[in-house]
Structures are given as structure tokens and as C-alpha cells.
Design a protein around this motif. Structure first.
Motif, PDB file in Angstrom:
ATOM      1  N   THR A  42       1.136  -1.139  -0.032  1.00 50.29           N
ATOM      2  CA  THR A  42       0.217   0.112  -0.257  1.00 50.29           C
ATOM      3  C   THR A  42       1.123   0.750   0.624  1.00 50.29           C
ATOM      4  N   THR A  87      -2.894   3.238   5.515  1.00 53.45           N
ATOM      5  CA  THR A  87      -2.328   2.489   4.242  1.00 53.45           C
ATOM      6  C   THR A  87      -1.774   3.320   3.293  1.00 53.45           C
ATOM      7  N   LEU A 140      -6.228   1.266  -0.665  1.00 54.49           N
ATOM      8  CA  LEU A 140      -4.577   0.993  -0.551  1.00 54.49           C
ATOM      9  C   LEU A 140      -3.809   1.817  -0.957  1.00 54.49           C
ATOM     10  N   ARG A 141      -4.081   2.326  -2.033  1.00 58.78           N
ATOM     11  CA  ARG A 141      -3.950   3.497  -2.878  1.00 58.78           C
ATOM     12  C   ARG A 141      -4.432   4.884  -3.553  1.00 58.78           C
ATOM     13  N   ALA A 155      -9.763  -2.412  -1.884  1.00 61.14           N
ATOM     14  CA  ALA A 155      -9.634  -4.230  -1.457  1.00 61.14           C
ATOM     15  C   ALA A 155     -10.348  -4.016   0.006  1.00 61.14           C
ATOM     16  N   GLY A 159      -3.429  -6.773   1.564  1.00 65.49           N
ATOM     17  CA  GLY A 159      -2.403  -8.139   0.414  1.00 65.49           C
ATOM     18  C   GLY A 159      -0.979  -8.045   0.942  1.00 65.49           C
ATOM     19  N   PRO A 160      -0.128  -8.781   1.051  1.00 65.99           N
ATOM     20  CA  PRO A 160      -0.665  -9.111  -0.331  1.00 65.99           C
ATOM     21  C   PRO A 160      -1.686 -10.294  -1.079  1.00 65.99           C
ATOM     22  N   TYR A 194      -8.397  -4.498  -5.625  1.00 65.57           N
ATOM     23  CA  TYR A 194      -7.693  -3.505  -6.754  1.00 65.57           C
ATOM     24  C   TYR A 194      -6.748  -3.279  -5.347  1.00 65.57           C
ATOM     25  N   SER A 195      -4.967  -2.021  -6.512  1.00 60.78           N
ATOM     26  CA  SER A 195      -4.004  -2.098  -6.082  1.00 60.78           C
ATOM     27  C   SER A 195      -3.610  -0.849  -6.287  1.00 60.78           C
ATOM     28  N   LEU A 212      -5.383  -7.110  -7.972  1.00 60.07           N
ATOM     29  CA  LEU A 212      -4.339  -8.061  -6.651  1.00 60.07           C
ATOM     30  C   LEU A 212      -4.821  -8.664  -6.207  1.00 60.07           C
TER      31      LEU A 212
END
Length: 245
Positions: A42, A87, A140-141, A155, A159-160, A194-195, A212
């Protein structure tokens, strides 16, 4: 810099240079950062104010938000920011001028329960959850398009691994209005999140996002040239070769 989050891990540090990387100084932090823990993909969590470079924010893995006003030499926890796990941190450059602190800052929180996107409009002094945000997912981003929109990759886990749901949302920052621009929605048979998200700096309507943890059909990168209205998956026009060496 950091290693792991449990008590046996080394505490984190900030490395800084004032001569373009020729030499470095270190500031030890009283907290741990999970550079190899869940959520390592992230970000970005450490950001420099694009209008006033002596101001930095650091979103931590489990200890809230920190800030520095002396180019990273000293740090203080932002007591008005209540989430513990973050994040990403993003400055909205358009809300400041060169030499003056940027006023609007966004921070993603690592939670799928309650609010997960926060905003400050006074340079980080106070914080509020952004109204109307998606529920049950965490961003996450994020990436600005330079035309008043913030794209966010969502998401249901850091993750990952372990992502089973996700989406891409577009926030019109002036009105706090949201649009779901997800290229392909997860299903019970094909689960993923999604990332990655990035916007072409010269063409604000050109956006790319990445899935992702989509094991069933393989992860994909989607590209849009109309601000997320339509998307093209790049897997169909690409091949992946990983030599066994």
C-alpha cells in the motif's frame, strides 16, 4: 525504514539527506513499521508537502499519523488523527502555494469497518471522514488527476494475500461526490481486489489500475482514457514470459 511489527522487531528510522543522497543522517523513531508485513504494497505512507518541503507526514502501520516540520529531523504524533493503521497519505497540491503549507491532506485507514478515508483541510490540524465513502472496503492507494478528482483502489484486505473483494472509486473532491468506476467487479468464482492506481500527469483522463490477488484468471492492468467511463484490459494484448533461471 522498518522490519516487522511485533515487539521483537527493530524500531523504525527515518533516513534523510540534504546533499542529493551523497550522505545520510538517521532519526530513530519510537515505533515499528512493517516493511515486510501485510500492507507492504500500500502507500505511499511517507510524503513530502509539494508546496513546502520541510513538512512531511508519515502514516504508520499501527501507531497512527506522524508529522515533521523540519525536513524529517524530528517527528511528532498527530493527536487529532484517531485511526491507528494507515494505507497512504496524499497531499492535494492545488490547496497550497509555493512556500506555504498545503492545506488539504488525505489519509487512508486500514479498516473495512466504518470509515477508511479521512481528510484535513487545515494542514493536518483537524481531521474528518470523507462523506459518502464506500463501505466494507479499504483504500490501498490513491492518485489525483489534477482536475479535481481522486481515484482510489479499494480492497477488503491489506494484501498481498487474502483479497476477495475490491473496487475502483472516483471522488470529486470539491463536492465529495463519488462514482464507482470499477473496470471489472469480483465475483464469488473470481475473487480479487484492486491495488495499483496511477494517472497520466499530462492527460488527466488517462488512468491505469491493477488487480491484486486474482489467481483464477491472472492479475490484469486496466487502462482508461475517458476518466474511468470505459476500460481496456491489457492482458488480452500482452504475454508474460518468466524464464526458469
Amino acid at each position: 525504514t522498518g522490519q516487522y511489527l511485533p515487539s521483537w522487531g527493530r524500531t523504525a528510522a527515518i533516513l534523510r539527506s540534504n546533499d542529493r543522497g551523497n550522505t545520510w543522517a538517521r532519526t530513530e523513531l519510537p515505533i515499528r513499521l512493517g516493511a515486510n508485513s501485510d500492507g507492504r504494497g500500500t502507500g505511499e505512507r511517507l510524503v513530502v508537502d509539494p508546496n513546502k518541503g520541510s513538512i512531511l507526514f508519515l502514516g504508520t502501520s499501527q501507531d497512527g499519523l506522524y508529522t515533521s516540520t523540519d525536513s524529517g529531523v524530528t517527528w511528532a504524533k498527530v493527536s487529532t488523527f484517531t485511526p491507528s493503521a494507515t494505507t497512504f497519505v496524499l497531499f492535494d497540491k492545488s490547496t497550497g502555494t509555493t512556500g506555504s503549507a498545503t492545506q488539504t491532506v488525505y489519509v487512508g485507514a486500514a479498516t473495512t469497518t466504518g470509515n477508511s478515508l479521512y481528510r484535513s483541510t487545515d494542514g493536518g490540524a483537524t481531521w474528518n471522514a470523507v462523506s459518502g465513502q464506500p463501505s466494507g472496503l479499504m483504500p490501498l492507494r490513491g492518485a489525483f488527476d489534477g482536475s479535481g478528482h481522486l481515484y482510489l483502489a479499494y480492497a477488503n484486505a491489506l494484501g498481498p494475500n487474502g483479497l476477495t473483494n475490491g473496487a475502483v472509486w472516483k471522488l470529486t473532491t470539491a463536492s465529495s461526490s463519488w462514482s464507482n468506476v470499477t473496470p471489472s467487479a469480483p465475483t464469488s468464482g473470481v475473487t480479487f481486489g484492486y491495488s495499483g492506481v496511477s494517472v497520466d500527469a499530462q492527460h488527466p483522463n488517462t488512468v491505469v489500475v491493477s488487480t491484486l490477488d486474482r489467481w483464477n484468471t491472472g492479475d490484469d492492468i486496466y487502462r482508461s482514457t475517458d476518466g474511468g467511463s470505459t476500460w481496456t484490459g491489457l492482458n488480452a494484448k500482452s504475454s508474460h514470459t518468466a524464464a526458469n533461471n
